[in-house]
Design a protein around this motif. Structure first.
Motif, PDB file in Angstrom:
ATOM      1  N   ARG A  27       0.932  -1.353   0.127  1.00  0.00           N
ATOM      2  CA  ARG A  27       0.003  -0.008   0.017  1.00  0.00           C
ATOM      3  C   ARG A  27       0.813   1.432   0.098  1.00  0.00           C
ATOM      4  O   ARG A  27       1.933   1.119   0.508  1.00  0.00           O
ATOM      5  CB  ARG A  27      -0.906   0.024   1.294  1.00  0.00           C
ATOM      6  CG  ARG A  27      -1.891  -1.147   1.382  1.00  0.00           C
ATOM      7  CD  ARG A  27      -2.351  -1.224   2.890  1.00  0.00           C
ATOM      8  NE  ARG A  27      -3.020  -2.349   2.977  1.00  0.00           N
ATOM      9  CZ  ARG A  27      -3.513  -2.822   4.298  1.00  0.00           C
ATOM     10  NH1 ARG A  27      -3.210  -2.126   5.404  1.00  0.00           N
ATOM     11  NH2 ARG A  27      -4.400  -4.046   4.261  1.00  0.00           N
ATOM     12  N   PRO A  28       0.556   2.464  -0.462  1.00  0.00           N
ATOM     13  CA  PRO A  28       1.138   3.508  -0.539  1.00  0.00           C
ATOM     14  C   PRO A  28       1.562   3.969   0.962  1.00  0.00           C
ATOM     15  O   PRO A  28       2.774   4.412   1.033  1.00  0.00           O
ATOM     16  CB  PRO A  28       0.119   4.715  -0.765  1.00  0.00           C
ATOM     17  CG  PRO A  28      -0.689   3.954  -1.818  1.00  0.00           C
ATOM     18  CD  PRO A  28      -1.064   2.556  -1.149  1.00  0.00           C
ATOM     19  N   GLU A  29       1.067   3.516   1.914  1.00  0.00           N
ATOM     20  CA  GLU A  29       1.473   3.772   3.420  1.00  0.00           C
ATOM     21  C   GLU A  29       2.528   2.975   3.800  1.00  0.00           C
ATOM     22  O   GLU A  29       2.889   3.187   4.945  1.00  0.00           O
ATOM     23  CB  GLU A  29       0.152   3.685   4.393  1.00  0.00           C
ATOM     24  CG  GLU A  29      -0.594   2.434   4.226  1.00  0.00           C
ATOM     25  CD  GLU A  29      -1.963   2.608   3.331  1.00  0.00           C
ATOM     26  OE1 GLU A  29      -1.781   3.146   2.467  1.00  0.00           O
ATOM     27  OE2 GLU A  29      -2.802   2.154   3.905  1.00  0.00           O
ATOM     28  N   ASP A  30       2.810   1.921   3.151  1.00  0.00           N
ATOM     29  CA  ASP A  30       3.959   1.059   3.415  1.00  0.00           C
ATOM     30  C   ASP A  30       5.395   1.732   3.040  1.00  0.00           C
ATOM     31  O   ASP A  30       6.476   1.369   3.221  1.00  0.00           O
ATOM     32  CB  ASP A  30       3.732  -0.088   2.742  1.00  0.00           C
ATOM     33  CG  ASP A  30       2.737  -1.008   3.133  1.00  0.00           C
ATOM     34  OD1 ASP A  30       2.264  -1.705   2.486  1.00  0.00           O
ATOM     35  OD2 ASP A  30       2.530  -1.229   4.480  1.00  0.00           O
ATOM     36  N   THR A  31       5.268   2.933   2.267  1.00  0.00           N
ATOM     37  CA  THR A  31       6.306   3.625   1.716  1.00  0.00           C
ATOM     38  C   THR A  31       7.313   3.843   3.085  1.00  0.00           C
ATOM     39  O   THR A  31       6.697   4.756   3.819  1.00  0.00           O
ATOM     40  CB  THR A  31       5.949   4.858   0.911  1.00  0.00           C
ATOM     41  OG1 THR A  31       5.434   4.438  -0.257  1.00  0.00           O
ATOM     42  CG2 THR A  31       7.101   5.819   0.501  1.00  0.00           C
ATOM     43  N   ALA A  32       8.597   3.686   2.858  1.00  0.00           N
ATOM     44  CA  ALA A  32       9.227   4.100   4.086  1.00  0.00           C
ATOM     45  C   ALA A  32      10.745   3.676   3.879  1.00  0.00           C
ATOM     46  O   ALA A  32      10.958   2.761   2.905  1.00  0.00           O
ATOM     47  CB  ALA A  32       8.796   3.421   5.342  1.00  0.00           C
ATOM     48  N   VAL A  33      11.812   3.982   4.586  1.00  0.00           N
ATOM     49  CA  VAL A  33      12.972   3.376   4.698  1.00  0.00           C
ATOM     50  C   VAL A  33      12.704   2.004   5.281  1.00  0.00           C
ATOM     51  O   VAL A  33      12.674   2.451   6.603  1.00  0.00           O
ATOM     52  CB  VAL A  33      14.063   4.202   4.936  1.00  0.00           C
ATOM     53  CG1 VAL A  33      15.608   3.695   5.199  1.00  0.00           C
ATOM     54  CG2 VAL A  33      14.157   5.472   4.172  1.00  0.00           C
TER      55      VAL A  33
END
Length: 121
Positions: A86-92
């Motif tokens: 999901r877009p909210e999984d975007t992270a380092v």
């Protein structure tokens, strides 16, 4: 000197999958915990999934049923299979390991340099 080397990040569309790898190298007696954390822009670092002790696993509620952590003890490597991204999984995403350099020694906490996961169309 212990090093954690991550790989597998990148850009993926929503609903897609990625697999992260983290290999621990160097001299140590045992790995007592190993897993993944993530930090999104403007947010604190948070646990994603990890092994602790033997085969005990912890998952963040937000990834349960979508992410799976696994490991290859012979290679001192953990993997994170991420599905239905999901877009909210975007992270380092950072690899973390707690290990000892001797049977009676203290625990040390190590971090990898991080790998960027971007979920976007």
């Amino acid at each position: 000197q212990v090093q954690l080397v991550e790989s597998g990040g990148g850009l993926v569309q929503p609903g897609g999958s990625l697999r992260l790898s983290c290999a621990a190298s160097g001299s140590f007696f045992s790995i007592d915990a190993m897993g993944w954390y993530r930090q999104a822009p403007g947010k604190e670092r948070e646990l994603v999934a990890r092994f602790i002790g033997g085969d005990i696993t912890n998952y963040a509620d937000s990834v349960k049923g979508r992410f799976t952590i696994s490991r290859d003890n012979a290679k001192n490597t953990v993997y994170l299979q991420m599905n239905s991204l999901r877009p909210e999984d975007t992270a380092v995403y950072y690899c973390n390991s707690v290990l000892r350099t001797s049977s009676s020694g203290p625990y040390f906490n190590y971090w990898g340099k991080g790998t960027l996961v971007t979920v976007s169309s």
